[in-house]
Motif scaffolding. Structure first.
Motif, mmCIF file in Angstrom:
data_model
loop_
_atom_site.group_PDB
_atom_site.id
_atom_site.type_symbol
_atom_site.label_atom_id
_atom_site.label_comp_id
_atom_site.label_asym_id
_atom_site.label_seq_id
_atom_site.Cartn_x
_atom_site.Cartn_y
_atom_site.Cartn_z
ATOM 1 N N LEU A 82 -36.614 -92.687 -13.820
ATOM 2 C CA LEU A 82 -35.811 -92.009 -12.652
ATOM 3 C C LEU A 82 -36.832 -92.235 -11.408
ATOM 4 O O LEU A 82 -36.638 -92.632 -10.286
ATOM 5 N N ARG A 83 -38.027 -91.474 -11.599
ATOM 6 C CA ARG A 83 -38.923 -91.213 -10.786
ATOM 7 C C ARG A 83 -39.707 -92.522 -9.985
ATOM 8 O O ARG A 83 -39.883 -92.785 -9.021
ATOM 9 N N ALA A 84 -39.885 -93.549 -11.231
ATOM 10 C CA ALA A 84 -40.687 -94.605 -10.900
ATOM 11 C C ALA A 84 -39.813 -95.678 -10.302
ATOM 12 O O ALA A 84 -40.181 -96.913 -10.025
ATOM 13 N N ALA A 85 -38.492 -95.641 -10.512
ATOM 14 C CA ALA A 85 -37.535 -96.587 -10.456
ATOM 15 C C ALA A 85 -37.540 -97.416 -9.184
ATOM 16 O O ALA A 85 -37.670 -98.797 -9.121
ATOM 17 N N PRO A 86 -37.845 -96.957 -7.923
ATOM 18 C CA PRO A 86 -37.655 -97.702 -6.729
ATOM 19 C C PRO A 86 -38.988 -98.719 -6.747
ATOM 20 O O PRO A 86 -38.736 -99.744 -6.265
ATOM 21 N N THR A 87 -40.066 -98.340 -7.132
ATOM 22 C CA THR A 87 -41.308 -99.328 -7.381
ATOM 23 C C THR A 87 -41.176 -100.104 -8.519
ATOM 24 O O THR A 87 -41.792 -101.321 -8.292
ATOM 25 N N LEU A 88 -40.676 -99.673 -9.358
ATOM 26 C CA LEU A 88 -40.720 -100.498 -10.731
ATOM 27 C C LEU A 88 -39.893 -101.542 -11.038
ATOM 28 O O LEU A 88 -40.284 -102.524 -11.406
ATOM 29 N N ILE A 89 -38.846 -101.386 -10.343
ATOM 30 C CA ILE A 89 -37.873 -102.559 -10.820
ATOM 31 C C ILE A 89 -38.217 -103.856 -9.861
ATOM 32 O O ILE A 89 -38.071 -104.855 -10.765
ATOM 33 N N PRO A 90 -38.605 -104.021 -8.639
ATOM 34 C CA PRO A 90 -39.173 -105.100 -8.227
ATOM 35 C C PRO A 90 -40.191 -105.793 -9.070
ATOM 36 O O PRO A 90 -40.212 -106.884 -8.997
ATOM 37 N N ARG A 91 -41.165 -104.702 -9.263
ATOM 38 C CA ARG A 91 -42.529 -105.237 -10.327
ATOM 39 C C ARG A 91 -42.020 -106.058 -11.445
ATOM 40 O O ARG A 91 -42.525 -107.121 -11.819
ATOM 41 N N LEU A 92 -40.926 -105.352 -12.039
ATOM 42 C CA LEU A 92 -40.572 -105.839 -13.604
ATOM 43 C C LEU A 92 -39.918 -107.215 -13.296
ATOM 44 O O LEU A 92 -40.013 -108.134 -13.974
ATOM 45 N N ALA A 93 -39.111 -107.523 -12.048
ATOM 46 C CA ALA A 93 -38.271 -108.829 -11.842
ATOM 47 C C ALA A 93 -39.556 -109.776 -11.520
ATOM 48 O O ALA A 93 -39.394 -111.065 -12.011
ATOM 49 N N ASP A 94 -40.507 -109.304 -11.068
ATOM 50 C CA ASP A 94 -41.688 -110.349 -10.760
ATOM 51 C C ASP A 94 -42.236 -110.981 -11.955
ATOM 52 O O ASP A 94 -42.293 -111.972 -11.998
ATOM 53 N N VAL A 95 -42.472 -109.971 -12.747
ATOM 54 C CA VAL A 95 -43.102 -110.186 -14.284
ATOM 55 C C VAL A 95 -42.362 -111.204 -14.925
ATOM 56 O O VAL A 95 -42.724 -112.266 -15.515
#
Lengths: 177, 179
Positions: B114-127
């Protein structure tokens, strides 16, 4: 010797070997219980309890001592405990088992003797009774009785002497009745 | 000799110890009280020595062994039940411990996510997008070759089965002809 093997096997939990020991010593243990307690039912129960305790504590038996003395020691202690808990006014058992004598007169004398003996024994306190039974029925030495009952030899001797005088007084009282 | 001494001698005699029997007999002959006491003691002695041994009742040994057996069974049942209870309790404690531990681990992971969600989700989508594109290109390049390989494999498998079948039949026939 067979007995040593039976004891060893019974110690390992072999019930059959323990059964051989029970059959070998049942009369010795039962007679002591009967003489001490004066009642067949009580004697059977006490003798059974003696063997159950012996089976449970076989690991405590010292093979250097005679097995019979060890068993009789358990039986005597158990009977002393029972007598201490028992009511003092229990009726006298009319006699053990039907060992019928073909001669009625002899049978009567034997019956009277048995009853007199049991009546006399009732005059004695539990430990003195054990001393008398072990001395007269089992031919145990004063030292053997001392070991079996956890007393000193001089204590056994003085108890035996006191018991003889009490029995003599008891016989006198019986004669007067 | 006094009466007290005479009575000690009586006891010693009955104990089988060596005593001055003449002195004792002399006192008993002169003292009626000691004589009577001595007669009573001798009578008691006779009674006790003649009393028979009471035999154990019929079936006694069998009854003892039945009680031994019953006690052993009860003991085994109690021990078995105790073992089962202890094992169940130990299993329960372990399971509960694991559950508490895993729950706390799960909560920690969710908290991190939850803490990492704002930055993590776009990165995951890219990968994920990059991986999918790579996969599509690879499949396009290999499709013809994969098809050829599959046909070759199928033919090889059919040929191997036919050869194997022929060999087995021949061996079986030979075994039947020369048992």
């Amino acid at each position: 010797m067979d007995e040593a093997r039976w004891i060893q096997q019974a110690r390992a939990g072999d019930v059959e070997s323990f059964g051989r020991l029970v059959r070998a010593y049942q009369t010795a243990v039962y007679n002591l219980a009967y003489r001490m307690l004066g009642d067949r039912m009580e004697a059977e129960d006490a003798a059974q309890e003696t063997f159950l305790r012996a089976f449970r504590h076989l690991d405590r038996y010292d093979p250097e001592r005679p097995f019979r003395t060890w068993l009789l020691s358990i039986a005597a202690h158990h009977c002393i405990d029972r007598l201490r808990r028992q009511r003092p006014d229990l009726p006298l058992d009319p006699g053990y088992l039907g060992d019928e004598d073909p001669d009625p007169e002899a049978a009567l004398i034997r019956k009277e003797t048995r009853e007199t003996v049991q009546r006399l024994l009732r005059h004695l306190p539990p430990t003195d009774r054990a001393v008398v039974v072990l001395y007269y029925w089992y031919g145990e030495s004063l030292r053997g009785i001392a070991e079996a009952l956890g007393l000193t030899v001089s204590a056994v001797k003085s108890r035996l002497h006191r018991a003889r005088w009490r029995l003599a007084q008891g016989l006198e009282a019986t004669d007067e009745v | 000799m006094k009466c007290e001494q005479a009575r000690s001698l009586m006891m010693a005699y009955l104990d089988g110890e060596p005593v001055d029997q003449e002195a004792l007999a002399d006192h008993i002959a002169r003292c009626p009280e000691c004589r009577e006491a001595w007669e009573r003691l001798r009578a008691v002695e006779r009674l006790l020595r003649e009393a028979p041994v009471a035999s154990a009742p019929t079936g006694f040994a069998g009854r003892v062994l039945a009680r031994v057996d019953r006690r052993r069974r009860v003991r085994r049942t109690v021990l078995g039940s105790l073992t089962l209870i202890i094992a169940t309790a130990a299993g329960g404690i372990l399971g509960l411990g694991a559950a508490v531990w895993s729950l706390s681990g799960l909560f920690q992971f969710l908290d991190l996510l939850l803490r990492a969600a704002p930055t993590l989700i776009p990165r995951l989508a890219d990968v994920a997008g990059t991986l999918l594109r790579s996969l599509c290109l690879t499949v396009d390049a290999l499709t013809a070759w994969l098809l050829l390989l599959a046909i070759c494999g199928l033919v090889a498998a059919v040929a191997a089965n036919w050869v194997w079948w022929r060999v087995v039949r021949r061996v079986q026939a030979a075994a039947t002809a020369h048992p």
